[in-house]
Design an enzyme around this catalytic site. Structure first.
Site, PDB file in Angstrom:
ATOM      1  N   LYS A 285      -1.072   5.605 -15.628  1.00  0.00           N
ATOM      2  CA  LYS A 285      -2.330   6.040 -16.736  1.00  0.00           C
ATOM      3  C   LYS A 285      -2.985   7.153 -16.589  1.00  0.00           C
ATOM      4  O   LYS A 285      -3.213   7.476 -15.202  1.00  0.00           O
ATOM      5  CB  LYS A 285      -3.347   4.722 -16.468  1.00  0.00           C
ATOM      6  CG  LYS A 285      -2.695   3.473 -16.831  1.00  0.00           C
ATOM      7  CD  LYS A 285      -3.775   2.411 -17.233  1.00  0.00           C
ATOM      8  CE  LYS A 285      -3.326   0.965 -17.360  1.00  0.00           C
ATOM      9  NZ  LYS A 285      -2.903   0.365 -16.081  1.00  0.00           N
TER      10      LYS A 285
ATOM     11  N   MET B 162     -11.105   3.433  -5.072  1.00  0.00           N
ATOM     12  CA  MET B 162     -11.528   4.409  -6.102  1.00  0.00           C
ATOM     13  C   MET B 162     -12.856   4.898  -5.824  1.00  0.00           C
ATOM     14  O   MET B 162     -13.523   5.103  -6.878  1.00  0.00           O
ATOM     15  CB  MET B 162     -11.326   3.622  -7.367  1.00  0.00           C
ATOM     16  CG  MET B 162      -9.970   2.861  -7.569  1.00  0.00           C
ATOM     17  SD  MET B 162      -9.892   1.937  -9.226  1.00  0.00           S
ATOM     18  CE  MET B 162     -10.784   0.477  -8.546  1.00  0.00           C
TER      19      MET B 162
ATOM     20  N   GLY C 234      -2.568   6.035   2.801  1.00  0.00           N
ATOM     21  CA  GLY C 234      -2.389   5.176   3.888  1.00  0.00           C
ATOM     22  C   GLY C 234      -1.112   4.643   3.789  1.00  0.00           C
ATOM     23  O   GLY C 234      -0.517   4.452   2.825  1.00  0.00           O
TER      24      GLY C 234
ATOM     25  N   ASP D 131       3.284   1.675 -11.801  1.00  0.00           N
ATOM     26  CA  ASP D 131       2.138   2.313 -11.864  1.00  0.00           C
ATOM     27  C   ASP D 131       2.250   3.479 -10.873  1.00  0.00           C
ATOM     28  O   ASP D 131       3.093   3.746 -10.111  1.00  0.00           O
ATOM     29  CB  ASP D 131       1.101   1.491 -11.247  1.00  0.00           C
ATOM     30  CG  ASP D 131       0.247   0.470 -12.365  1.00  0.00           C
ATOM     31  OD1 ASP D 131       0.925   0.888 -13.517  1.00  0.00           O
ATOM     32  OD2 ASP D 131      -0.486  -0.104 -12.172  1.00  0.00           O
TER      33      ASP D 131
ATOM     34  N   ILE E 265      -5.775  -7.062  -7.707  1.00  0.00           N
ATOM     35  CA  ILE E 265      -7.046  -6.428  -7.108  1.00  0.00           C
ATOM     36  C   ILE E 265      -6.940  -5.120  -7.867  1.00  0.00           C
ATOM     37  O   ILE E 265      -6.325  -4.257  -7.459  1.00  0.00           O
ATOM     38  CB  ILE E 265      -6.897  -6.444  -5.456  1.00  0.00           C
ATOM     39  CG1 ILE E 265      -6.894  -7.771  -5.021  1.00  0.00           C
ATOM     40  CG2 ILE E 265      -8.155  -5.618  -4.937  1.00  0.00           C
ATOM     41  CD1 ILE E 265      -6.942  -7.708  -3.391  1.00  0.00           C
TER      42      ILE E 265
ATOM     43  N   GLY F  39      -0.359  -2.134  -4.126  1.00  0.00           N
ATOM     44  CA  GLY F  39      -1.319  -3.106  -3.448  1.00  0.00           C
ATOM     45  C   GLY F  39      -0.981  -4.494  -3.796  1.00  0.00           C
ATOM     46  O   GLY F  39       0.290  -4.884  -3.978  1.00  0.00           O
ATOM     47  N   ASP F  40      -2.035  -5.334  -4.435  1.00  0.00           N
ATOM     48  CA  ASP F  40      -1.855  -6.563  -4.890  1.00  0.00           C
ATOM     49  C   ASP F  40      -2.246  -6.471  -6.470  1.00  0.00           C
ATOM     50  O   ASP F  40      -2.988  -5.677  -6.710  1.00  0.00           O
ATOM     51  CB  ASP F  40      -2.902  -7.512  -4.427  1.00  0.00           C
ATOM     52  CG  ASP F  40      -2.724  -8.844  -4.885  1.00  0.00           C
ATOM     53  OD1 ASP F  40      -1.934  -9.594  -4.419  1.00  0.00           O
ATOM     54  OD2 ASP F  40      -3.530  -9.219  -5.734  1.00  0.00           O
TER      55      ASP F  40
ATOM     56  N   PRO G 242       0.714  -1.409   0.116  1.00  0.00           N
ATOM     57  CA  PRO G 242      -0.195  -0.108   0.012  1.00  0.00           C
ATOM     58  C   PRO G 242       0.688   1.222   0.184  1.00  0.00           C
ATOM     59  O   PRO G 242       0.215   2.400  -0.241  1.00  0.00           O
ATOM     60  CB  PRO G 242      -0.679  -0.016   1.178  1.00  0.00           C
ATOM     61  CG  PRO G 242      -0.090  -0.972   2.182  1.00  0.00           C
ATOM     62  CD  PRO G 242       0.704  -2.074   1.541  1.00  0.00           C
TER      63      PRO G 242
HETATM   64  C1  LIG Z   1      -6.245   1.132  -9.200  1.00  0.00           C
HETATM   65  S1  LIG Z   1      -6.797   0.791  -7.522  1.00  0.00           S
HETATM   66  C2  LIG Z   1      -5.361  -0.304  -7.147  1.00  0.00           C
HETATM   67  C3  LIG Z   1      -5.453  -1.149  -5.928  1.00  0.00           C
HETATM   68  C4  LIG Z   1      -4.278  -1.849  -5.476  1.00  0.00           C
HETATM   69  N1  LIG Z   1      -4.046  -2.883  -6.423  1.00  0.00           N
HETATM   70  C5  LIG Z   1      -4.327  -2.647  -4.240  1.00  0.00           C
HETATM   71  O1  LIG Z   1      -4.708  -3.814  -4.157  1.00  0.00           O
HETATM   72  O2  LIG Z   1      -4.405  -1.952  -3.180  1.00  0.00           O
HETATM   73  C6  LIG Z   1      -6.320   2.389  -6.608  1.00  0.00           C
HETATM   74  C7  LIG Z   1      -7.286   2.422  -5.558  1.00  0.00           C
HETATM   75  O3  LIG Z   1      -6.635   1.916  -4.311  1.00  0.00           O
HETATM   76  C8  LIG Z   1      -6.728   2.526  -3.166  1.00  0.00           C
HETATM   77  N2  LIG Z   1      -5.431   2.670  -2.868  1.00  0.00           N
HETATM   78  C9  LIG Z   1      -4.051   2.388  -3.203  1.00  0.00           C
HETATM   79  N3  LIG Z   1      -3.355   2.614  -2.343  1.00  0.00           N
HETATM   80  C10 LIG Z   1      -3.833   3.466  -1.103  1.00  0.00           C
HETATM   81  C11 LIG Z   1      -3.085   4.198   0.045  1.00  0.00           C
HETATM   82  N4  LIG Z   1      -1.904   3.993   0.194  1.00  0.00           N
HETATM   83  N5  LIG Z   1      -4.274   4.808   0.774  1.00  0.00           N
HETATM   84  C12 LIG Z   1      -5.378   4.800   0.246  1.00  0.00           C
HETATM   85  N6  LIG Z   1      -5.892   4.228  -0.655  1.00  0.00           N
HETATM   86  C13 LIG Z   1      -5.126   3.421  -1.603  1.00  0.00           C
HETATM   87  C14 LIG Z   1      -7.118   3.864  -3.540  1.00  0.00           C
HETATM   88  O4  LIG Z   1      -8.948   3.691  -3.131  1.00  0.00           O
HETATM   89  C15 LIG Z   1      -7.049   4.086  -4.981  1.00  0.00           C
HETATM   90  O5  LIG Z   1      -7.875   4.809  -5.797  1.00  0.00           O
END
Ligand SMILES: C[S@@+](CC[C@H](N)C(=O)[O-])C[C@H]1O[C@@H](n2cnc3c(N)ncnc32)[C@H](O)[C@@H]1O
Length: 257
Positions: free
Chosen positions: A55, A166, A195, A34, A91, A87-88, A11
């Site tokens: 993107k 998102m 976060g 990314d 997901i 993240g992952d 994260p």
């Molecule tokens: C395209 S999604 C990717 C999610 C990612 N693959 C995951 O598993 O965390 C991006 C969204 O993940 C959330 N996100 C990712 N990193 C974050 C962080 N450090 N703090 C808060 N939200 C986060 C937000 O909602 C953001 O809009």
């Protein structure tokens, strides 16, 4: 022939990388990353060519095609390629689509899972997703427009905790839909911006205040809805009523100096 590793960067805090992700990054020839992957994590790929795969709005499909091509080209040239996602990688990250594309082009793929923001960001801000007697179920939902076409909000009324990724831009609409489907308007909610990083900010409110447009919040953030939000004050609150920074969310920037 090289190989592509689809890797989760966690994260934000570099200490939340897995040991395997760290090994693969240190050994990579090319890293395609990314937008949400932090500079602290990229600096761990010491000998790799770094390619920005972030993107921009309205250009997602064109950039995705370019990314697919770059991955294939570098792997065919015999390189170890890391496709690094926040993240992952499986997901809300198009990891499955990239995997399929690479297989169609005969490229070997290895998956290195990461800690998803969906699971880690709320607990590190003092909000467990489940808690005996309070929350026995949770769901993770995408909060962008395209996903709403298929969303039956009634499914989410009975689930104890909802984690929406998102969902910042459409927060009012999401809150309205949930209230209309029967979720209590007084239910506590929290947004956690950035976060596990130094820029982390937590905003607590209620579903009805979000629906009325009274909550200011910026992306990236996770939107958590449920009674578990109330636990935050108990778990990380101090005696003077202020909130302490939770142990696990120490400042990544400070540590990486
Ligand atoms: C395209 S999604 C990717 C999610 C990612 N693959 C995951 O598993 O965390 C991006 C969204 O993940 C959330 N996100 C990712 N990193 C974050 C962080 N450090 N703090 C808060 N939200 C986060 C937000 O909602 C953001 O809009």
């Amino acid at each position: 022939m090289g190989k592509v590793f689809l890797v989760g960067a966690g994260p934000g805090d570099p200490d939340l990388l897995t040991v395997k992700a760290l090994r693969v990054l240190e050994d990579a020839d090319v890293v395609v990353y990314d937008r949400l992957v932090s500079a602290g994590i990229l600096s761990l790929a010491r000998r790799a060519l770094l390619i920005d795969g972030g993107k921009r709005r309205g250009e997602q499909e064109r950039i995705q095609e370019q990314i697919n091509e770059v991955l294939v080209q570098h792997a065919r040239a015999g390189r170890k390629v890391v496709r690094l996602k926040s993240g992952d990688p499986m997901i809300f990250a198009r990891g499955g689509e990239e995997w399929e594309h690479l297989l169609r082009h005969g490229i070997e793929v290895e998956i290195v899972p990461g800690i998803s923001s969906a699971l880690a960001v709320a607990p590190l801000a003092g909000i467990p997703l489940t808690y005996r007697g309070l929350a026995a179920s949770f769901a993770v939902i995408a909060g962008h427009r395209e996903s709403f076409i298929r969303t039956d909000w009634a499914h989410y009324v009975a689930l104890d905790t909802l984690v929406i990724l998102m969902g910042v831009e459409n927060r009012e609409y999401i809150a309205e839909c949930l209230i209309r489907s029967g979720r209590s308007s007084s239910q506590p909610v929290a947004f956690i911006e950035n976060g596990t990083t130094c820029e982390e900010r937590v905003v607590e409110s209620t579903l009805s205040q979000v629906a009325k447009g009274e909550v200011e919040v910026n992306s990236p953030a996770i939107f958590v809805i449920g009674e578990v939000v109330r636990l935050r004050k108990r778990l990380i609150g101090s005696q003077d009523g202020s909130l302490a920074i939770p142990e696990g969310a120490a400042c990544a920037k400070e540590r990486n100096r």
